[in-house]
Write a protein that holds these residues in place. Structure first.
Motif, PDB file in Angstrom:
ATOM      1  N   SER A  18      -4.406   3.261  -8.574  1.00  0.00           N
ATOM      2  CA  SER A  18      -4.390   4.875  -8.188  1.00  0.00           C
ATOM      3  C   SER A  18      -5.940   5.329  -7.975  1.00  0.00           C
ATOM      4  O   SER A  18      -6.626   4.813  -9.143  1.00  0.00           O
ATOM      5  CB  SER A  18      -3.463   5.839  -8.916  1.00  0.00           C
ATOM      6  OG  SER A  18      -3.545   7.082  -8.355  1.00  0.00           O
ATOM      7  N   ASP A  76       4.119  14.903  -4.551  1.00  0.00           N
ATOM      8  CA  ASP A  76       2.809  14.273  -4.955  1.00  0.00           C
ATOM      9  C   ASP A  76       3.034  13.214  -6.085  1.00  0.00           C
ATOM     10  O   ASP A  76       2.284  12.942  -7.073  1.00  0.00           O
ATOM     11  CB  ASP A  76       1.707  15.192  -5.422  1.00  0.00           C
ATOM     12  CG  ASP A  76       2.247  15.859  -6.740  1.00  0.00           C
ATOM     13  OD1 ASP A  76       3.385  16.057  -6.976  1.00  0.00           O
ATOM     14  OD2 ASP A  76       1.322  16.507  -7.273  1.00  0.00           O
ATOM     15  N   GLU A  87       0.798  -1.055  -0.075  1.00  0.00           N
ATOM     16  CA  GLU A  87      -0.135   0.000   0.154  1.00  0.00           C
ATOM     17  C   GLU A  87       1.117   1.335  -0.019  1.00  0.00           C
ATOM     18  O   GLU A  87       1.794   1.223   0.571  1.00  0.00           O
ATOM     19  CB  GLU A  87      -0.903   0.222   1.215  1.00  0.00           C
ATOM     20  CG  GLU A  87      -1.961  -1.065   1.091  1.00  0.00           C
ATOM     21  CD  GLU A  87      -2.700  -1.112   2.474  1.00  0.00           C
ATOM     22  OE1 GLU A  87      -2.794  -0.273   3.143  1.00  0.00           O
ATOM     23  OE2 GLU A  87      -3.909  -1.941   2.533  1.00  0.00           O
ATOM     24  N   THR A  88       0.613   2.412  -0.763  1.00  0.00           N
ATOM     25  CA  THR A  88       1.215   3.425  -0.770  1.00  0.00           C
ATOM     26  C   THR A  88       0.413   4.507  -0.514  1.00  0.00           C
ATOM     27  O   THR A  88      -0.860   4.663  -0.283  1.00  0.00           O
ATOM     28  CB  THR A  88       1.784   3.712  -2.184  1.00  0.00           C
ATOM     29  OG1 THR A  88       0.602   4.114  -3.115  1.00  0.00           O
ATOM     30  CG2 THR A  88       2.440   2.665  -2.732  1.00  0.00           C
ATOM     31  N   ASP A  89       0.932   5.826  -0.042  1.00  0.00           N
ATOM     32  CA  ASP A  89       0.206   6.950   0.330  1.00  0.00           C
ATOM     33  C   ASP A  89      -0.253   7.577  -0.940  1.00  0.00           C
ATOM     34  O   ASP A  89      -0.082   7.098  -2.173  1.00  0.00           O
ATOM     35  CB  ASP A  89       1.148   8.189   0.898  1.00  0.00           C
ATOM     36  CG  ASP A  89       1.724   7.762   2.312  1.00  0.00           C
ATOM     37  OD1 ASP A  89       0.880   7.027   2.904  1.00  0.00           O
ATOM     38  OD2 ASP A  89       2.736   8.221   2.521  1.00  0.00           O
ATOM     39  N   GLN A  90      -1.263   8.477  -1.109  1.00  0.00           N
ATOM     40  CA  GLN A  90      -1.824   9.074  -2.096  1.00  0.00           C
ATOM     41  C   GLN A  90      -0.817   9.831  -3.086  1.00  0.00           C
ATOM     42  O   GLN A  90       0.003  10.528  -2.495  1.00  0.00           O
ATOM     43  CB  GLN A  90      -2.990  10.043  -1.814  1.00  0.00           C
ATOM     44  CG  GLN A  90      -4.354   9.453  -1.262  1.00  0.00           C
ATOM     45  CD  GLN A  90      -5.027   8.616  -2.091  1.00  0.00           C
ATOM     46  OE1 GLN A  90      -4.889   8.730  -3.470  1.00  0.00           O
ATOM     47  NE2 GLN A  90      -6.156   7.944  -1.758  1.00  0.00           N
ATOM     48  N   TYR A  91      -1.101   9.847  -4.453  1.00  0.00           N
ATOM     49  CA  TYR A  91      -0.124  10.758  -5.284  1.00  0.00           C
ATOM     50  C   TYR A  91      -0.975  11.049  -6.499  1.00  0.00           C
ATOM     51  O   TYR A  91      -2.057  10.468  -6.679  1.00  0.00           O
ATOM     52  CB  TYR A  91       1.003   9.758  -5.602  1.00  0.00           C
ATOM     53  CG  TYR A  91       0.769   8.687  -6.257  1.00  0.00           C
ATOM     54  CD1 TYR A  91       0.650   8.371  -7.410  1.00  0.00           C
ATOM     55  CD2 TYR A  91       0.407   7.331  -5.498  1.00  0.00           C
ATOM     56  CE1 TYR A  91       0.189   7.169  -8.253  1.00  0.00           C
ATOM     57  CE2 TYR A  91      -0.073   6.234  -6.323  1.00  0.00           C
ATOM     58  CZ  TYR A  91       0.158   5.840  -7.354  1.00  0.00           C
ATOM     59  OH  TYR A  91      -0.190   4.934  -8.166  1.00  0.00           O
ATOM     60  N   LYS A  95      -7.851   2.353  -3.640  1.00  0.00           N
ATOM     61  CA  LYS A  95      -6.806   2.580  -2.785  1.00  0.00           C
ATOM     62  C   LYS A  95      -5.642   2.258  -3.626  1.00  0.00           C
ATOM     63  O   LYS A  95      -5.503   1.420  -4.688  1.00  0.00           O
ATOM     64  CB  LYS A  95      -6.980   1.539  -1.784  1.00  0.00           C
ATOM     65  CG  LYS A  95      -8.150   1.591  -0.577  1.00  0.00           C
ATOM     66  CD  LYS A  95      -7.876   0.716   0.547  1.00  0.00           C
ATOM     67  CE  LYS A  95      -9.069   0.803   1.388  1.00  0.00           C
ATOM     68  NZ  LYS A  95      -8.985  -0.428   2.436  1.00  0.00           N
TER      69      LYS A  95
END
Length: 226
Positions: free
Chosen positions: A119, A90, A46-50, A70
């Motif tokens: 994404s 970002d 899982e990653t942070d939003q970008y 997600k």
């Protein structure tokens, strides 16, 4: 019975018992595998939003880029060591290394997907030296920037403003139903674009350096009339 024979018999019994136990454990693990799970061969991160994605590396394994609720990265377990990723501001930056194959063979490849990038909000993608499949995005504005002999399959995407830039002998093809109110297509450095699977209200093409743009007959006639 001699003590040596007794010890040998015990050893054989222990070995047989161990084999039975190991076989039982393997059966339990096998029955726990969900063969309907298409991602069972992948490791998911899982990653942070970008909002911007930059991918470089090799074209040996296709890379799927798709819209999902997600953000995550799923890498083929056998290729996990070839993945490097980080987020700067970002932008998600990915390096997926490996062997390269002839660009001419990419459209017909049967190699399994090496990387799946999901994404929820993605406005721009920069792809270098990779084989990519961009699928299912619905965005007000969407930009694809293809470099370094990248080959990209673009399928079922929607955007009010779509920009595709291809350079350094990159190529792309639109498949199925892609729609855009305005499509800006820029080709240079001997790049190639196939627009048969793209529907648009307005096309703004720009071509340089012996590049090639392939349109359907109806789209070409409409463009000539304008």
């Amino acid at each position: 019975m001699k003590s040596g024979n007794i010890a040998l018999s015990i050893l054989v019994l222990l070995l047989l018992t161990s084999m039975v136990w190991v076989n039982t454990q393997l059966k339990e693990v096998y029955h726990e595998i969900d063969f309907t799970d298409k991602l069972r061969s992948y490791l998911t991160i899982e990653t942070d939003q970008y909002s911007i994605l930059k991918v470089s590396g090799s074209n040996g394994y296709p890379i799927d880029i798709k819209q999902s609720e997600k953000p995550s990265i799923s890498v083929l377990r056998s290729r996990a060591s070839q993945l490097e990723h980080r987020i700067e501001g970002d932008t998600l930056i990915i390096r997926f290394s490996g062997a390269r194959v002839s660009p001419a063979s990419l459209a017909a490849t049967t190699t399994p997907t090496g990387l799946i990038i999901s994404s929820s909000k993605l406005s721009g993608v920069i792809l270098t030296d990779t084989h990519n499949r961009v699928t299912g995005f619905s965005q007000p504005s969407f930009t694809l920037d293809l470099r370094g002999e990248s080959y990209t399959e673009i399928t079922d995407n929607q955007a009010s403003t779509l920009r595709v830039k291809a350079s350094q002998r990159s190529s792309f093809e639109f498949y199925n139903k892609n729609t855009a109110d305005t499509a800006y297509i820029t080709l240079k450095d001997n790049s190639v674009g196939f627009l048969d699977g793209l529907s648009y209200h307005r096309l703004q093409p720009a071509m340089e350096d012996s590049s090639l743009m392939v349109l359907s007959k109806s789209a070409l006639q409409a463009l000539i009339k304008k």
